[in-house]
Design an enzyme around this catalytic site. Sequence first.
Site, mmCIF file in Angstrom:
data_model
loop_
_atom_site.group_PDB
_atom_site.id
_atom_site.type_symbol
_atom_site.label_atom_id
_atom_site.label_comp_id
_atom_site.label_asym_id
_atom_site.label_seq_id
_atom_site.Cartn_x
_atom_site.Cartn_y
_atom_site.Cartn_z
ATOM 1 N N CYS A 85 7.693 0.832 0.695
ATOM 2 C CA CYS A 85 7.349 -0.314 1.040
ATOM 3 C C CYS A 85 5.798 -0.105 0.974
ATOM 4 O O CYS A 85 5.000 -0.577 2.264
ATOM 5 C CB CYS A 85 7.883 0.048 2.467
ATOM 6 S SG CYS A 85 9.718 0.216 2.594
ATOM 7 N N VAL A 86 4.866 -0.086 0.043
ATOM 8 C CA VAL A 86 3.430 -0.232 -0.935
ATOM 9 C C VAL A 86 2.958 -1.749 -0.768
ATOM 10 O O VAL A 86 4.020 -2.513 -0.890
ATOM 11 C CB VAL A 86 2.944 0.590 -1.447
ATOM 12 C CG1 VAL A 86 3.279 2.387 -0.772
ATOM 13 C CG2 VAL A 86 3.877 0.378 -2.771
#
Lengths: 426, 69
Positions: free
Chosen positions: A242-243
């Site tokens: 979840c970057v």
Amino acid sequence: MKLEIDNILINDIRLSDETKIEKGVLYVNPAELRAQLLEDPHIRDVAIDIARPGESVRIIPVKDVIEPRVKIEGPGGVFPGMVSKVTTVGSGITRVLKGAAVVTAGRVAGFQEGIIDMAGVGAAYTPFSQTCNLVLDFSPAEGLSAHEYERSLRMAGLKAAAALGEAGKDAEPDEVVVYESLDLMEGAKQFPDLPRVGYVLMLQSQGLLHDTYVYGVDMKQSLTTLLHPTEAMDGAIVSGNCVSACDKNTTYHHQNNPVIQDLFEAHGKTLNFAAMILTNENVYLADKERSSDWAAKLAEYLALDGLIITQEGFGNPDTDLVMNCRKIEATGIPTVLITNEYAGRDGTSQSLADADPAADAVISAGNANQLVTLPKMDKIIGSQAYVDRLAGGFADNVLADGSIVVELQAVTGSTNELGFGCLSAR
Amino acid sequence: MPVVHICTVTPISMTVGANRIVPAVAIPHPLGNPALPPEEEKQVRRKILTTALEALSTEVELQTIFPVK
């Protein structure tokens, strides 16, 4: 190790009472898929929708994109260690529903998820405006931690891609491509006069929802290692990230890594694609030192003449990139780096957090800070409520006419550091 | 005025030109280690801080990294 990729060209997805492929159309039974995904008690609900190229549709916030596939010959199955048993993949025959993708979306797990616009300005910046997307818009169960939710979303996307891939069993492939990598000794003998070129794939592994899995192993727990390129192409690497959306490698990117494909293309013509090294991007300095030492050691051990290094993400991984470069160059092996830039909205700031004179051959995949105005879409899949909080968003970034202003950072795949896109900078 | 940069990624600290650098634990928790029992962690924190204070009172000619003992 020899892998045959059978592409079944998909030009549309439609909901139906049966999951099947007919004349390039993937029909999906949503009730069946929904029931399968809701077996996970962490998922309260999932809405299934379709987004096609050219439609006025925005998918937000996007977590992962996965290509549906099925293994029809040879050892292992899709996504080994995650969906299938942990058997070595990368040989045999894999059927690919080319042109189709599963997109996981819904309430954010982390605050660094992305936007896919199927039309308008934004569509030019994301490769997933060109695929027919089956979008899974999730609602999590109450009281779930971010990590539990991330895991459930990740697994649901993989399971859905595997379920759709099954339809490929009964379809005829439109094109067949074969990739082969030989063992070390045979490979060296095959093209003795061509330079031995290797590839270092750096995987995001910072923890805190920034993770990548290889055969089910969280890459931060691994030493730098070797992989047959065909294993990477065959689903051995999956994203749990979840970057920032612009430069994370989705699972789809790993399945279709253009560096590997291009090295295979050049193999035997201008170079000998000799080896692939897999390394991580951890948050302890000792890990960074150890992993980059190992990358250099393996490069030397494999007697390579040159290496391409790709980064994932930005910020402190810039140091991993520069350490890999500096240490490999110190062994006498030249490197080329592929990265992106955070050079400020006007493009005049320093592009990377770290630098070294050894990094004298760098390919830029674009400036993630560049602002882009995305026009209002007729339909939103997911929720636009988080658009100011996505990485690349900011307060009051929704304009009066409904368009939104974001940095490219917020657009899924826009500055991908595998070069899976069109952006660059000089 | 002397300044000490306590930093996990010391190569970046070098790149940005800090003169006195003390390595920290990890990026998400530079000045502690939540994996340790509280008493042991306190020792880690104390060592980083005393190293930083020593660095602060040490003359340097070049950029210097002060390892935590």
